[in-house]
Design a protein around this motif. Sequence first.
Motif, short mmCIF file in Angstrom:
data_model
loop_
_atom_site.label_atom_id
_atom_site.label_comp_id
_atom_site.label_asym_id
_atom_site.label_seq_id
_atom_site.Cartn_x
_atom_site.Cartn_y
_atom_site.Cartn_z
N ARG A 1 -93.64 36.03 -78.28
CA ARG A 1 -94.00 35.66 -76.91
C ARG A 1 -93.61 36.74 -75.91
NH1 ARG A 1 -92.21 29.61 -75.56
NH2 ARG A 1 -90.13 30.52 -75.81
N GLY A 2 -93.11 37.86 -76.42
CA GLY A 2 -92.71 38.95 -75.54
C GLY A 2 -91.36 38.75 -74.89
N GLU A 3 -90.52 37.87 -75.46
CA GLU A 3 -89.23 37.55 -74.87
C GLU A 3 -88.09 38.12 -75.71
OE1 GLU A 3 -89.07 33.32 -74.43
OE2 GLU A 3 -90.50 33.30 -72.76
N ILE A 4 -86.99 38.46 -75.02
CA ILE A 4 -85.76 38.90 -75.68
C ILE A 4 -84.87 37.67 -75.86
CG2 ILE A 4 -83.73 40.40 -75.54
CD1 ILE A 4 -86.36 41.91 -75.80
N GLN A 5 -84.55 37.33 -77.10
CA GLN A 5 -83.80 36.12 -77.38
C GLN A 5 -82.31 36.41 -77.52
OE1 GLN A 5 -85.00 33.25 -77.09
NE2 GLN A 5 -87.21 33.67 -77.15
N LEU A 6 -81.49 35.64 -76.85
CA LEU A 6 -80.03 35.76 -76.97
C LEU A 6 -79.59 35.46 -78.40
CD1 LEU A 6 -77.32 36.24 -75.55
CD2 LEU A 6 -77.28 33.80 -74.98
N THR A 7 -80.24 34.52 -79.05
CA THR A 7 -79.90 34.18 -80.43
C THR A 7 -80.01 35.39 -81.35
OG1 THR A 7 -80.71 31.91 -80.09
CG2 THR A 7 -80.45 32.64 -82.37
N ASP A 8 -81.05 36.20 -81.16
CA ASP A 8 -81.23 37.38 -82.01
C ASP A 8 -80.10 38.38 -81.81
OD1 ASP A 8 -83.58 36.29 -82.97
OD2 ASP A 8 -84.86 37.36 -81.55
N ALA A 9 -79.66 38.56 -80.57
CA ALA A 9 -78.56 39.48 -80.31
C ALA A 9 -77.26 38.96 -80.92
CB ALA A 9 -78.40 39.69 -78.80
N LEU A 10 -77.02 37.67 -80.83
CA LEU A 10 -75.83 37.08 -81.43
C LEU A 10 -75.87 37.20 -82.96
CD1 LEU A 10 -75.47 33.96 -79.15
CD2 LEU A 10 -73.76 35.75 -79.43
N ARG A 11 -77.05 37.15 -83.52
CA ARG A 11 -77.19 37.32 -84.97
C ARG A 11 -76.72 38.72 -85.39
NH1 ARG A 11 -81.74 38.59 -88.75
NH2 ARG A 11 -81.45 37.24 -90.57
N VAL A 12 -77.06 39.72 -84.60
CA VAL A 12 -76.60 41.09 -84.88
C VAL A 12 -75.08 41.15 -84.84
CG1 VAL A 12 -76.59 43.46 -84.04
CG2 VAL A 12 -78.73 42.17 -84.08
N LEU A 13 -74.48 40.56 -83.80
CA LEU A 13 -73.02 40.57 -83.69
C LEU A 13 -72.36 39.79 -84.81
CD1 LEU A 13 -72.42 40.14 -79.83
CD2 LEU A 13 -72.49 42.25 -81.19
N ALA A 14 -73.00 38.70 -85.24
CA ALA A 14 -72.44 37.92 -86.36
C ALA A 14 -72.41 38.76 -87.62
CB ALA A 14 -73.27 36.66 -86.57
N HIS A 15 -73.48 39.49 -87.90
CA HIS A 15 -73.52 40.32 -89.10
C HIS A 15 -72.51 41.47 -89.00
CE1 HIS A 15 -77.91 38.97 -90.15
NE2 HIS A 15 -77.02 38.00 -90.24
N GLU A 16 -72.36 42.04 -87.82
CA GLU A 16 -71.35 43.09 -87.65
C GLU A 16 -69.95 42.53 -87.88
OE1 GLU A 16 -71.94 44.68 -83.77
OE2 GLU A 16 -73.72 45.87 -84.33
N GLY A 17 -69.72 41.32 -87.45
CA GLY A 17 -68.42 40.69 -87.66
C GLY A 17 -68.13 40.45 -89.12
N LEU A 18 -69.16 40.08 -89.88
CA LEU A 18 -68.97 39.87 -91.32
C LEU A 18 -68.58 41.17 -92.00
CD1 LEU A 18 -71.95 37.50 -92.16
CD2 LEU A 18 -69.53 36.91 -92.06
N ALA A 19 -69.14 42.28 -91.53
CA ALA A 19 -68.82 43.58 -92.12
C ALA A 19 -67.35 43.96 -91.90
CB ALA A 19 -69.72 44.66 -91.53
#
Length: 324
Positions: A229-247
Amino acid sequence: MTVDRALTKAVIPAAGLGTRFLPATKATPKEMLPVVDKPAIQYVVEEAAAAGLSDLLVVTGRTKRAIEDHFDEAVELELTLAERGDAETLALVRAPTELARIHYVRQGDALGLGHAVGCAEQHVGDEPFAVLLGDDLVADGGELLRRLKAVRSAYGGSVVALMRVPADEIHRYGCAAVEATDEPDVVRVVDLVEKPAPGTAPSNLAVIGRYVLDASIFGVLAKGVADERGEIQLTDALRVLAHEGLASKGRGRRSGGVHGVIYDGRRFDTGNKLSYLQAVVELAVERDDLGPPFRAWLQEFCARSLAKPTQRTEEHTDPQGETE
């Protein structure tokens, strides 16, 4: 161990169009729709203030001037009430202006919640900050926000509020896959999916509109890829941070990433017509001035309604996921 500066800043995205409440929101911001006798956004600001968040940034858009006016002084009205000696009403009028320091920034284009949060970067800087969605009315006097702040202090990173929802409703929300921690109400978020297709959700834990975010979210949002829909989702950004935290898992308790607080208190979605009406009724019933007569009328009304023959009415669905 790094000690966080006092977490006092919060961002309230309020630039949505309010399409689910048209035509009421054609000229009135959805955040200004009354819940009993206060606009919905005032409850959100009161909640933030109760949790010690005293520096608020409201992200607005076109046609949202009424929000700024509500939290500003109303000089002529206040003078009139003072001249009449109506101290009680005068206190009610002044109350919104005394809750917190409130600033405003406009989201020029409605490019999603992530974009709205990104508009706060200059104001927030490198500090952790809370995000409160104006659609979510959390009636707990700031308890959930205080818990989110405490979890951020203990674990670092970002913290999201989660609620268990029925399996047939999870597709309306961001959904979290989680791992348990030593605390029963705290989980480590290992993945996030925005509005999963029916039958594909990793859990029944929905992300609701309360967050405490690390400032590193801004760098992720700046690189964000728009959805269909052409939108930037906060959930997607949090997903990146979650994966970085797992690392970085295993580097101590404050390893960052994303954690969740499972909340089982009262929360109303005031962007949903049914939940909005439930909020009005519940909060009115609890009022000392309105509760007793309103409760008596409700009991009598319900008795009359149950005594009537059932009337078949056309079912109207309230679309979810519509651009707000």
